[in-house]
Scaffold this motif. Structure first.
Motif, short mmCIF file in Angstrom:
data_model
loop_
_atom_site.label_atom_id
_atom_site.label_comp_id
_atom_site.label_asym_id
_atom_site.label_seq_id
_atom_site.Cartn_x
_atom_site.Cartn_y
_atom_site.Cartn_z
N PRO A 383 4.07 40.98 -55.23
CA PRO A 383 2.71 40.90 -55.36
C PRO A 383 2.84 39.48 -56.09
CG PRO A 383 3.45 42.60 -56.85
CD PRO A 383 4.65 42.31 -55.94
N PRO A 384 1.59 38.82 -56.33
CA PRO A 384 1.21 37.73 -57.02
C PRO A 384 1.58 38.05 -58.51
CG PRO A 384 -0.46 38.25 -55.70
CD PRO A 384 0.12 39.49 -55.58
N ASP A 385 2.22 36.97 -59.01
CA ASP A 385 2.90 37.00 -60.56
C ASP A 385 3.02 35.43 -60.92
OD1 ASP A 385 3.70 37.67 -62.89
OD2 ASP A 385 5.83 38.01 -62.31
N ARG A 386 2.43 35.27 -62.43
CA ARG A 386 2.28 33.90 -62.88
C ARG A 386 1.51 32.88 -61.72
NH1 ARG A 386 4.77 33.02 -66.89
NH2 ARG A 386 5.46 30.64 -66.48
N ARG A 387 2.07 31.82 -61.60
CA ARG A 387 1.33 30.88 -60.90
C ARG A 387 0.70 31.19 -59.42
NH1 ARG A 387 5.75 26.28 -62.09
NH2 ARG A 387 5.49 25.94 -64.25
N GLU A 388 1.49 32.37 -59.02
CA GLU A 388 0.85 32.76 -57.78
C GLU A 388 -0.27 33.63 -58.06
OE1 GLU A 388 5.11 34.07 -55.61
OE2 GLU A 388 3.93 35.59 -56.94
N CYS A 389 -0.89 33.97 -59.18
CA CYS A 389 -2.02 34.52 -59.24
C CYS A 389 -3.43 33.50 -59.20
CB CYS A 389 -2.24 35.19 -60.63
SG CYS A 389 -0.67 36.48 -61.14
N GLU A 390 -3.11 32.37 -59.57
CA GLU A 390 -3.97 31.35 -59.25
C GLU A 390 -4.40 31.21 -57.86
OE1 GLU A 390 -4.67 28.08 -62.67
OE2 GLU A 390 -3.31 27.78 -61.22
N ILE A 391 -3.37 31.09 -56.87
CA ILE A 391 -3.37 31.07 -55.81
C ILE A 391 -4.07 32.00 -54.97
CG2 ILE A 391 -2.05 30.22 -53.52
CD1 ILE A 391 -2.27 28.09 -55.58
N ALA A 392 -3.74 33.36 -55.18
CA ALA A 392 -4.38 34.56 -54.94
C ALA A 392 -5.72 34.60 -55.38
CB ALA A 392 -3.61 35.76 -55.60
N ASP A 393 -6.18 33.96 -56.42
CA ASP A 393 -7.63 34.21 -56.96
C ASP A 393 -8.54 33.03 -56.03
OD1 ASP A 393 -10.14 33.90 -58.13
OD2 ASP A 393 -9.35 32.63 -59.88
N LEU A 394 -7.65 31.93 -55.45
CA LEU A 394 -8.35 30.87 -54.72
C LEU A 394 -8.45 31.32 -53.34
CD1 LEU A 394 -9.39 28.04 -54.07
CD2 LEU A 394 -6.96 27.42 -53.89
N LEU A 395 -7.52 32.01 -52.92
CA LEU A 395 -7.47 32.34 -51.32
C LEU A 395 -8.71 33.58 -51.28
CD1 LEU A 395 -3.66 32.37 -50.55
CD2 LEU A 395 -5.50 30.65 -49.84
N SER A 396 -8.51 34.49 -52.15
CA SER A 396 -9.50 35.57 -52.20
C SER A 396 -11.08 35.07 -52.27
CB SER A 396 -9.38 36.83 -53.08
OG SER A 396 -9.44 36.20 -54.50
N HIS A 397 -11.12 34.13 -53.13
CA HIS A 397 -12.46 33.68 -53.35
C HIS A 397 -12.97 32.71 -52.00
CE1 HIS A 397 -15.71 30.82 -54.93
NE2 HIS A 397 -15.13 29.94 -54.05
N MET A 398 -12.09 32.19 -51.17
CA MET A 398 -12.41 31.57 -50.01
C MET A 398 -12.74 32.44 -48.99
SD MET A 398 -9.35 28.79 -50.23
CE MET A 398 -9.31 28.27 -48.58
N LYS A 399 -12.10 33.58 -49.03
CA LYS A 399 -12.62 34.64 -47.88
C LYS A 399 -13.91 35.22 -48.31
CE LYS A 399 -11.19 39.19 -46.07
NZ LYS A 399 -10.18 40.20 -46.28
N ARG A 400 -13.99 35.55 -49.65
CA ARG A 400 -15.46 36.05 -49.98
C ARG A 400 -16.68 35.24 -49.82
NH1 ARG A 400 -12.51 37.59 -54.49
NH2 ARG A 400 -13.46 35.77 -55.63
N ALA A 401 -16.43 33.80 -49.88
CA ALA A 401 -17.18 32.89 -49.70
C ALA A 401 -17.61 32.23 -48.22
CB ALA A 401 -17.20 31.68 -50.76
#
Length: 528
Positions: A383-401
């Motif tokens: 699962p996302p950890d450390r810097r991957e968390c920012e990317i997960a946040d960005l990708l999920s935001h793109m889906k929601r938006a």
């Protein structure tokens, strides 16, 4: 396929290069480079060619460097003969900036070929001026029409400099033959930490013979040495011709400073300023901005991340994955907070992506998302950890938006690849499937492909680098130098991405159809 407009544009640009071949001065590039001998020694000269960058619908940055204090004069026209001058502008070239000069040409007509003419005048006597050089760029359209651009990164790395006997930096000549509307350089314009030696032995026993200069013969520490790295690259005639013909969108990565640098923890013997800024990074950043045709953003001086709009079909989001990252190695189990974009840049990217109403949104990144690296983003499976968390946040935001039709482009890895990210294969699944394309090096050592992790479900559609038999750091003369080309059709809006090599061979391509809703773009075809 190239459109009729591109074919006509290609002919015009070929004529331009023949008629306005640059007069190049090599003065001031170190005791080992031969100086240009002018018959009019009292006239200021252009030393390193000319360049344009960040071209939009009505403006572009123009860059040049003089051999002394001077005033840069720029004229531009929509006709190659300069029969009608539509804009003029001037800027000073002074010792504080190593005689580099750049200005923003504004009020240009959209969707037009713009020819610009640059000369330097004596700073005290406007009647004394040097020879002019002519360049070209095309402003972005306001109406829907086809767009073509190229991208890559990594220049003069691992000791592989300019060998004139082997044609110099040949990938720049190949990219110029493609007649793109613009070029994205994803970083590592220079290798400030990689000195250039006169000779390197190749596996077959032959010699790679570098052009050398004093400032490029050592690891860069001083501002003069950082500047000398850029001036070294501009000794290459292929790069100068390319710069005069194709506007650049410039990013940076680590080797503009030193390998794997981060904002805190990177310094030389001079240490840090009172506000905690690394003096080494500050000198490197100053040289980068002096030599790149990049827009200056008044609200945030020195900022590199930005958006360039190129008509109704395309927005390009240029990221900075260096200046705002955390300062620790990217390892599992490290309890420290971690980031690769930083909160301010991440918020900007989310906001600008959501506001974009064009068909395609290209995210130009310094580094790929899913290739495992202690200096990068991916940590390995899980699962996302450390810097991957920012990317997960960005990708999920793109889906929601409902942000659709995004494509990621990057370099850094010294090989070329196409990766398809799919939530059905991923540990983290809150995102829409997307493509990431990797290309490079432009002119540096080639490496073998790196492993992917399963956090965001990437799969390799294509990859090409050096083999185990060839070994690591394969020299440019072996042909494994790469760039990518993107064509967006003005009628169908289909994006074609083609991975290419230094000899202009199409290695692999994919046609991607945009979707009018939030579903991922559909793959029409792939070709090997």
């Amino acid at each position: 396929m190239p459109t009729a407009r591109h074919a006509k544009q290609a002919l015009s640009r070929r004529q331009l290069l023949v008629r306005s071949a640059a007069t190049v001065a090599l003065a001031g590039l170190g005791g080992l480079a031969k100086p240009y001998l002018s018959r009019a020694a009292d006239r200021p000269l252009i030393t390193s060619g000319i360049a344009s960058g960040d071209a939009s619908a009505n403006s572009a940055v123009i860059w040049a460097r003089a051999d002394r204090p001077a005033r840069m004069q720029v004229e531009c026209s929509t006709v190659e003969s300069f029969r009608t001058i539509i804009r003029t502008a001037s800027a000073r070239a002074l010792p504080d900036s190593d005689f580099t000069s750049k200005l923003l040409l504004e009020g240009l007509p959209p969707g037009k070929d713009i020819f610009y003419r640059v000369r330097f005048e004596d700073i005290a006597d406007a009647g004394i001026s040097g020879e002019a050089q002519v360049g070209h760029f095309r402003t972005a359209p306001l109406v829907q029409q086809s767009v073509s651009f190229v991208w890559s990164g990594d220049t003069a790395g691992q000791g592989w400099g300019i060998d004139p006997g082997r044609g110099g930096m040949r990938t720049y000549a190949t990219m110029r033959e493609n007649r793109p509307d613009f070029f994205i350089h994803c970083g590592d314009h220079i290798y400030a930490d990689c000195p250039i030696e006169a000779e390197l032995k190749l596996p077959d026993g032959s010699l790679w013979r570098n052009l050398v200069t004093e400032d490029k013969s050592v690891v860069a520490k001083t501002i003069a040495q950082f500047r000398g790295n850029y001036k070294y690259n501009l000794l290459d005639e292929n790069l100068r011709a390319f710069n005069a013909e194709v506007p650049m969108l410039a990013q940076w990565d680590d080797h503009e400073v030193t390998n794997d640098w981060s904002p805190i923890g990177t310094a030389d013997e001079t240490g840090y300023t009172e506000d905690g800024t690394s003096r080494l990074v500050a000198r490197a950043a100053r040289a980068f901005h002096e030599f790149m045709p990049i827009r200056e953003l008044p609200a945030q001086a020195g900022r590199i991340y930005r958006k360039i709009s190129y008509g109704p079909l395309l927005d390009v989001f240029l990221l900075d994955m260096r200046s705002y990252r955390d300062s620790t190695w990217n390892r599992h189990g490290d309890g420290n907070d971690a980031c690769i974009l930083g909160s301010i840049q991440l918020a900007w990217l989310k906001r600008e992506l959501a506001a974009s109403d064009v068909t395609w949104k290209v995210i130009a990144a310094d580094m790929p998302i899913g290739l495992v690296s202690e200096d990068g983003i991916a940590l390995g499976d899980g699962p996302p950890d450390r810097r991957e968390c920012e990317i997960a946040d960005l990708l999920s935001h793109m889906k929601r938006a409902g942000i659709r039709n995004t494509v990621w482009l990057t370099a850094d890895m010294h090989y070329t690849a196409a990766h398809r990210y799919d939530p059905n294969r991923a540990v983290f699944q809150e995102f829409e499937a997307f493509w990431e394309f990797v290309s490079g090096p432009l002119h540096a050592g080639t490496w073998a492909p790196a492993p992917l992790d399963n956090t965001f479900g990437p799969a390799v559609a294509f990859q090409k680098g050096c083999s185990a038999e060839q070994g690591e750091n394969l020299a440019p003369c072996f042909g494994l130098q790469f760039f990518g080309r993107v064509d967006i059709d003005g009628e169908s809006e289909v994006m074609t991405v083609t991975l290419k090599d230094v000899d202009n061979r199409d290695l692999w391509s994919v046609d991607i159809e945009p979707r009018p809703d939030a579903r991922p773009a559909r793959i029409l075809s792939q070709q090997f």
